[in-house]
Design a protein around this motif. Structure first.
Motif, PDB file in Angstrom:
ATOM      1  N   ARG A  15     114.232  78.690 -16.669  1.00 35.16           N
ATOM      2  CA  ARG A  15     113.235  79.345 -17.528  1.00 35.16           C
ATOM      3  C   ARG A  15     112.879  78.456 -18.716  1.00 35.16           C
ATOM      4  NH1 ARG A  15     115.488  85.470 -17.622  1.00 35.16           N
ATOM      5  NH2 ARG A  15     117.188  84.402 -18.668  1.00 35.16           N
ATOM      6  N   ASN A  16     113.880  77.807 -19.310  1.00 36.69           N
ATOM      7  CA  ASN A  16     113.612  76.930 -20.451  1.00 36.69           C
ATOM      8  C   ASN A  16     112.715  75.763 -20.048  1.00 36.69           C
ATOM      9  OD1 ASN A  16     115.178  78.541 -22.116  1.00 36.69           O
ATOM     10  ND2 ASN A  16     117.034  77.327 -21.819  1.00 36.69           N
ATOM     11  N   GLN A  17     112.935  75.217 -18.872  1.00 35.82           N
ATOM     12  CA  GLN A  17     112.068  74.126 -18.398  1.00 35.82           C
ATOM     13  C   GLN A  17     110.667  74.642 -18.101  1.00 35.82           C
ATOM     14  OE1 GLN A  17     113.953  72.150 -15.075  1.00 35.82           O
ATOM     15  NE2 GLN A  17     115.457  71.123 -16.373  1.00 35.82           N
ATOM     16  N   LEU A  18     110.581  75.870 -17.587  1.00 34.32           N
ATOM     17  CA  LEU A  18     109.279  76.456 -17.280  1.00 34.32           C
ATOM     18  C   LEU A  18     108.453  76.672 -18.549  1.00 34.32           C
ATOM     19  CD1 LEU A  18     107.360  77.774 -15.199  1.00 34.32           C
ATOM     20  CD2 LEU A  18     108.612  79.918 -15.547  1.00 34.32           C
ATOM     21  N   ILE A  19     109.118  77.048 -19.636  1.00 31.32           N
ATOM     22  CA  ILE A  19     108.422  77.322 -20.902  1.00 31.32           C
ATOM     23  C   ILE A  19     107.633  76.103 -21.352  1.00 31.32           C
ATOM     24  CG2 ILE A  19     108.818  77.765 -23.362  1.00 31.32           C
ATOM     25  CD1 ILE A  19     111.198  79.539 -22.499  1.00 31.32           C
ATOM     26  N   GLU A  20     108.162  74.903 -21.107  1.00 27.38           N
ATOM     27  CA  GLU A  20     107.506  73.674 -21.558  1.00 27.38           C
ATOM     28  C   GLU A  20     106.137  73.470 -20.921  1.00 27.38           C
ATOM     29  OE1 GLU A  20     110.206  70.555 -20.691  1.00 27.38           O
ATOM     30  OE2 GLU A  20     111.814  71.338 -21.975  1.00 27.38           O
ATOM     31  N   HIS A  21     105.873  74.117 -19.798  1.00 25.95           N
ATOM     32  CA  HIS A  21     104.608  73.919 -19.087  1.00 25.95           C
ATOM     33  C   HIS A  21     103.562  74.975 -19.440  1.00 25.95           C
ATOM     34  CE1 HIS A  21     106.233  70.753 -16.484  1.00 25.95           C
ATOM     35  NE2 HIS A  21     107.348  71.450 -16.499  1.00 25.95           N
ATOM     36  N   ALA A  22     103.916  75.929 -20.301  1.00 19.02           N
ATOM     37  CA  ALA A  22     102.941  76.944 -20.715  1.00 19.02           C
ATOM     38  C   ALA A  22     102.009  76.355 -21.775  1.00 19.02           C
ATOM     39  CB  ALA A  22     103.654  78.175 -21.260  1.00 19.02           C
ATOM     40  N   SER A  23     100.752  76.751 -21.752  1.00 22.59           N
ATOM     41  CA  SER A  23      99.749  76.219 -22.676  1.00 22.59           C
ATOM     42  C   SER A  23      99.577  77.077 -23.922  1.00 22.59           C
ATOM     43  CB  SER A  23      98.393  76.098 -21.964  1.00 22.59           C
ATOM     44  OG  SER A  23      98.469  75.239 -20.862  1.00 22.59           O
ATOM     45  N   SER A  24     100.110  78.269 -23.922  1.00 24.74           N
ATOM     46  CA  SER A  24      99.914  79.175 -25.054  1.00 24.74           C
ATOM     47  C   SER A  24     101.164  80.004 -25.276  1.00 24.74           C
ATOM     48  CB  SER A  24      98.724  80.106 -24.775  1.00 24.74           C
ATOM     49  OG  SER A  24      99.045  81.007 -23.716  1.00 24.74           O
ATOM     50  N   SER A  25     101.168  80.707 -26.409  1.00 23.02           N
ATOM     51  CA  SER A  25     102.290  81.601 -26.709  1.00 23.02           C
ATOM     52  C   SER A  25     102.346  82.747 -25.705  1.00 23.02           C
ATOM     53  CB  SER A  25     102.162  82.142 -28.129  1.00 23.02           C
ATOM     54  OG  SER A  25     100.944  82.873 -28.279  1.00 23.02           O
ATOM     55  N   LEU A  26     101.185  83.111 -25.148  1.00 25.66           N
ATOM     56  CA  LEU A  26     101.168  84.183 -24.146  1.00 25.66           C
ATOM     57  C   LEU A  26     101.929  83.757 -22.893  1.00 25.66           C
ATOM     58  CD1 LEU A  26      97.401  85.179 -24.459  1.00 25.66           C
ATOM     59  CD2 LEU A  26      99.369  86.410 -25.386  1.00 25.66           C
ATOM     60  N   GLY A  27     101.661  82.524 -22.407  1.00 24.99           N
ATOM     61  CA  GLY A  27     102.376  82.028 -21.236  1.00 24.99           C
ATOM     62  C   GLY A  27     103.854  81.847 -21.516  1.00 24.99           C
ATOM     63  N   ARG A  28     104.195  81.356 -22.731  1.00 25.94           N
ATOM     64  CA  ARG A  28     105.606  81.163 -23.080  1.00 25.94           C
ATOM     65  C   ARG A  28     106.333  82.503 -23.148  1.00 25.94           C
ATOM     66  NH1 ARG A  28     103.218  76.980 -26.063  1.00 25.94           N
ATOM     67  NH2 ARG A  28     102.822  78.289 -27.874  1.00 25.94           N
ATOM     68  N   GLU A  29     105.648  83.510 -23.647  1.00 26.29           N
ATOM     69  CA  GLU A  29     106.256  84.845 -23.731  1.00 26.29           C
ATOM     70  C   GLU A  29     106.612  85.372 -22.347  1.00 26.29           C
ATOM     71  OE1 GLU A  29     104.374  89.136 -24.618  1.00 26.29           O
ATOM     72  OE2 GLU A  29     104.246  87.750 -26.314  1.00 26.29           O
ATOM     73  N   LYS A  30     105.721  85.171 -21.372  1.00 29.92           N
ATOM     74  CA  LYS A  30     105.987  85.645 -20.008  1.00 29.92           C
ATOM     75  C   LYS A  30     107.080  84.805 -19.351  1.00 29.92           C
ATOM     76  CE  LYS A  30     102.844  87.313 -17.381  1.00 29.92           C
ATOM     77  NZ  LYS A  30     103.210  88.718 -17.534  1.00 29.92           N
ATOM     78  N   ALA A  31     107.135  83.490 -19.655  1.00 32.23           N
ATOM     79  CA  ALA A  31     108.182  82.642 -19.085  1.00 32.23           C
ATOM     80  C   ALA A  31     109.555  83.040 -19.613  1.00 32.23           C
ATOM     81  CB  ALA A  31     107.891  81.175 -19.402  1.00 32.23           C
ATOM     82  N   ILE A  32     109.631  83.379 -20.908  1.00 32.41           N
ATOM     83  CA  ILE A  32     110.903  83.801 -21.496  1.00 32.41           C
ATOM     84  C   ILE A  32     111.399  85.093 -20.849  1.00 32.41           C
ATOM     85  CG2 ILE A  32     111.961  84.668 -23.626  1.00 32.41           C
ATOM     86  CD1 ILE A  32     110.105  82.713 -25.145  1.00 32.41           C
ATOM     87  N   ALA A  33     110.463  85.986 -20.514  1.00 29.52           N
ATOM     88  CA  ALA A  33     110.830  87.287 -19.942  1.00 29.52           C
ATOM     89  C   ALA A  33     110.949  87.256 -18.419  1.00 29.52           C
ATOM     90  CB  ALA A  33     109.791  88.328 -20.344  1.00 29.52           C
ATOM     91  N   MET A 278     100.809  81.648 -14.546  1.00 30.41           N
ATOM     92  CA  MET A 278     100.664  81.271 -13.138  1.00 30.41           C
ATOM     93  C   MET A 278     100.585  79.752 -12.993  1.00 30.41           C
ATOM     94  SD  MET A 278      98.023  83.036 -10.467  1.00 30.41           S
ATOM     95  CE  MET A 278      96.553  82.117 -10.787  1.00 30.41           C
ATOM     96  N   PHE A 279      99.790  79.110 -13.851  1.00 25.70           N
ATOM     97  CA  PHE A 279      99.655  77.656 -13.761  1.00 25.70           C
ATOM     98  C   PHE A 279     100.872  76.937 -14.333  1.00 25.70           C
ATOM     99  CE2 PHE A 279      95.197  78.735 -13.066  1.00 25.70           C
ATOM    100  CZ  PHE A 279      94.903  77.857 -12.037  1.00 25.70           C
ATOM    101  N   ALA A 280     101.611  77.581 -15.229  1.00 27.54           N
ATOM    102  CA  ALA A 280     102.871  76.984 -15.700  1.00 27.54           C
ATOM    103  C   ALA A 280     103.857  76.881 -14.537  1.00 27.54           C
ATOM    104  CB  ALA A 280     103.458  77.822 -16.836  1.00 27.54           C
ATOM    105  N   LYS A 281     103.946  77.942 -13.711  1.00 29.11           N
ATOM    106  CA  LYS A 281     104.820  77.888 -12.533  1.00 29.11           C
ATOM    107  C   LYS A 281     104.353  76.826 -11.554  1.00 29.11           C
ATOM    108  CE  LYS A 281     104.470  82.321 -11.587  1.00 29.11           C
ATOM    109  NZ  LYS A 281     104.655  83.592 -10.863  1.00 29.11           N
TER     110      LYS A 281
END
Length: 785
Positions: A15-33, A278-281
């Motif tokens: 999950r921590n590695q996935l967070i790095e690929h999010a473009s916004s706080s919205l994507g990071r929030e979903k990756a954390i959860a 979705m694009f972060a994944k």
């Protein structure tokens, strides 16, 4: 899923590695959860989403996801009547712009490929162009309210600039005066409390009059607003108050406009967050070279060359794991640090990633099951983040697992039964495995106990596995061998490290005969497996080479016959053109003759002219005669003989009979290929002409054929040499520079006889055995002078 299991299998690091690929706080929030789903249909949908995002990245390289902000607090405050700050309004406009860009991107993408999932998201985005335009016309990117926001604001700021210029003009005249250098600390104009002031020395403060706004830390300098500019500063301050009131009015209007579109804005936030996630994944899947797994709800796992995603790609050893079809339990044995725990974590982590909608680090076609629960009892001695687990802590975890495990569970046991008496621990491990197996769960367990090596042979639905150890290098290879139990390498390692043979022999005598027999059986299995893998790789390579050669020959044959037909049609067309021209010339002559007969009474009879014209017409070739037949001709009733020219109806090609294969089939040479053809699929054309006395005519005759190879396998010695003698003469007459004689390996007598004859032949320049690809020592290659 238990949080302890997610941490044990290191899903939190994913999950921590996935967070790095999010473009916004919205994507990071979903990756954390992010949590693995246990619903099969939801997992299948998430996998489809990620796969579509991967396809888009592969086609376009990137996606316009910049400028997205979490504007939900701004929208809610505007909705209850609050006034948004300029920066908050800029973030609202930026998010609206990003959604509009994404919608246009997907619409353009539809022209290249189908993206139904992305389209279903962007179709729900409502374009708020008016709101975006209103905010951008009033506020710049830095959050400053523009003069163009309203006419009143433009007028007020113009007045402010005029007053400021007048104040500066007066103050500059003061600091340029003759006595300014004596009374002023510095010849500058500065601002205190939003009013223009000059720095005056303390002893001259009464000279300028006015208002003291500040003083230096030493008290030697006073910042004074001279009396002559007090009125101008008052006017300027009044205009500033009006400016701020106008700015607040503009911000309130824009906030109210934002509140009017609160539902649409909240919908945009939700959709853009989903797309970003979705694009972060998808980007993370590309980073680990992952693939979309085939998910099922039947407990089947089939991972091809799976890798642990947290181990560097250049170091990790991929392994294939199959579970749930022929067997539901795998017992892995092998040395410490051999990769057993990594294998457990790889299977568990791939399962969790797949259930979270992520691609897995394995080859395409890998199969992953959707489990209701994943349990893991792993005391990783190699991890600095966990201390060594005791037998008691292991048993606490195992008791909890046994209370909850069912047929829809994946259970991972590391060093089952360790930490206690070996005999009791082994018995306990067997009992625990039996209990979990009877519940119908899928189980992978690692152990050191030799008693569990026989467990896979005595239980249906259970198989052994081991991690390979290279005795030569005294190091593990980290390769998983399913179906082969691990064996002890203590004696081999000790021997290579220099322990005396006598000590090792004595040690072997203390091992039971059954134990030695099991170890010998395992060693034999490993040796057989390695040989089988080598044979399979060699067979696969030979098959690939043969398929490539077959396709190449088919392609060459198709091109040859296509070219042949094109040339034939071209020749026929040219001949028809010539004949047509001749026919027209003949008719012209006939017309001239008729005219001559009528004019001069020449003795030329009409029926003779008609007959001549008929003969000219019959000379015209029928180019499409074969096509007008409307089907395949029936094979002529003819007693076939070797050398006959025939037409193979299936391929519509001509060839020559080589020899009869059986009562119904012949071997036919078509161009460079030989094939078996049924008599019913052949049409007789003609037989070879009698052999003429001149050898040259035989060589150049179109009906004469001799192959580039002579196969003598199965021939008697004397008959074989007679065939060689005739074949060499035929090959020389055909003008071949080189031929192959296939005699096989056998006892070597036939090979020796053939080569002795060839060495003494006056026309043979050189002989040699065939290369590896030509047949090796079973073939002799002959080159002529």
């Amino acid at each position: 899923m238990q949080q302890r299991v997610l941490k044990t299998l290191e899903f939190d690091k994913i999950r921590n590695q996935l967070i790095e690929h999010a473009s916004s706080s919205l994507g990071r929030e979903k990756a954390i959860a992010l949590m693995p789903s246990v619903d099969f249909s939801e997992v299948a949908r998430l996998q489809e989403e990620t796969d579509e995002a991967v396809k888009v990245l592969r086609l376009k390289g990137n996606v316009p996801l910049g400028g997205i902000h979490d504007i939900r607090p701004h929208v809610k405050r505007a909705q209850i009547g609050g006034m948004l700050s300029p920066i908050e309004l800029v973030q609202v406009a930026s998010t609206v712009h990003a959604s509009r860009q994404m919608k246009r991107f997907v619409d353009d993408l539809q022209e290249v490929t189908e993206v139904p999932i992305l389209l279903s998201y962007t179709e729900r985005i409502i374009v708020l162009a008016n709101l975006e335009e209103s905010i951008r016309n009033a506020i710049d990117e830095g959050g400053e309210v523009l003069d163009s926001a309203s006419e009143a604001l433009r007028s007020l700021r113009q007045q402010m600039r005029t007053r400021e210029a007048r104040v500066r003009e007066k103050l500059e005249s003061m600091i340029r005066s003759s006595n300014a250098s004596k009374m002023l600390s510095d010849a500058i104009i500065t601002i205190r409390n939003d009013r223009f002031v000059i720095p005056v020395k303390q002893e001259y403060r009464s000279h300028y009059g006015g208002i003291i706004h500040d003083q230096s830390s030493s008290g030697q300098t006073m910042f004074i607003e001279p009396q002559s500019v007090v009125q101008l500063n008052n006017e300027l301050q009044s205009i500033r108050v009006k400016e701020q009131q106008e700015i607040e009015r503009i911000l309130s209007e824009l906030s109210a406009l934002t509140a009017d579109h609160h539902n649409e804005l909240l919908q945009i936030v939700i959709i853009m967050g989903e797309l970003d996630f979705m694009f972060a994944k998808a980007q993370y899947g590309s980073k680990i070279k992952g693939s979309k797994p085939i998910v099922n709800d039947e407990g089947l796992i089939n991972l091809f060359q799976a890798r642990h995603p947290l181990i560097p790609m250049e170091e990790v050893v991929p392994n294939s794991v199959t579970l749930g079809s022929d067997y539901t339990t795998i017992v892995i044995t092998g040395p410490n640090t051999g990769g057993k725990t990594v294998t457990l974590k790889t299977v568990g982590l791939c399962t969790l990633m797949a259930q979270a909608g992520m691609q897995i680090p394995a080859l395409d076609g890998s199969v992953v099951a959707v489990f209701g629960s994943v349990y893991a009892d792993i005391g990783d001695e190699q991890s600095i983040e966990q201390s060594l687990s005791t037998f008691s802590s292991h048993m606490v975890n195992i008791v909890e697992i046994l209370e909850k495990v069912d047929h829809n569970s994946l259970v991972l046991f590391d060093e089952l039964g360790a930490g206690t008496d070996p005999q009791e621990g082994a018995a306990l491990a067997i009992s625990i495995l039996d209990e979990v197996y009877q519940r119908g769960a899928r189980v992978i367990a690692t152990t050191h106990y030799p008693e569990l090596k026989a467990y896979g042979y005595n239980r249906e639905g259970v198989t052994n596995a081991s991690v390979e150890f290279d005795v030569e290098t005294l190091s593990p290879t980290y390769k998983l061998l399913i179906g082969v139990p691990g064996r002890s390498n203590a004696f081999e390692i000790s021997k290579r490290l220099g322990l005396k043979e006598s000590v090792i022999t004595t040690a072997r005598s203390y091992i039971s005969a059954d134990r030695n027999e099991v170890d010998n059986m395992i060693a034999s299995l490993e040796s057989s497996r390695k040989q089988a893998e080598r044979d399979r790789e060699e067979a696969n390579q030979l098959l690939k080479d043969a398929e490539y050669l077959h396709k190449d020959l088919q392609k060459q044959m198709a091109e040859y016959y296509q070219k042949k037909d094109e040339l034939a049609e071209k020749a026929k067309g040219k001949a028809a053109s010539i004949l047509e021209k001749a026919k027209e010339e003949a008719e012209e002559i006939i017309r001239d003759l008729r005219k001559l007969r009528l004019d001069k009474g020449a003795e030329i009879k009409e029926h003779e002219l008609i007959d001549a014209k008929r003969r000219l017409s019959e000379a015209t070739p029928e180019l499409n005669q074969a096509k007008k037949g409307g089907g395949k001709a029936k094979p002529a009733k003819h007693e076939f003989k070797p050398g006959d020219e025939v037409k193979v109806l299936t391929f519509d090609q001509k060839g020559h009979l080589v020899e009869r294969v059986n009562a119904k089939e012949w071997q036919v040479q078509i161009g460079i290929l030989k094939m078996k053809v049924k008599e019913t699929d052949m049409e007789y054309i003609n037989s070879p002409k009698p052999v003429e006395t001149k050898p040259l005519a035989i060589v150049k005759g179109k009906d004469f054929h001799v192959g580039l190879e002579l196969d003598l396998r199965g021939e008697r010695y004397e008959d074989a040499l007679m065939r060689v003698e005739k074949y060499i003469d035929d090959a020389l007459l055909a003008g071949y520079p080189r031929v192959n004689i296939i005699h096989g390996k056998g006892t070597g007598a036939l090979r020796q006889g053939v080569q002795d004859y060839l060495r003494n032949h006056r026309s043979v320049k050189k002989i040699r055995f065939g290369d590896a690809g030509e047949g090796g020592t079973g073939v002799t290659v002959v080159e002529f002078k």
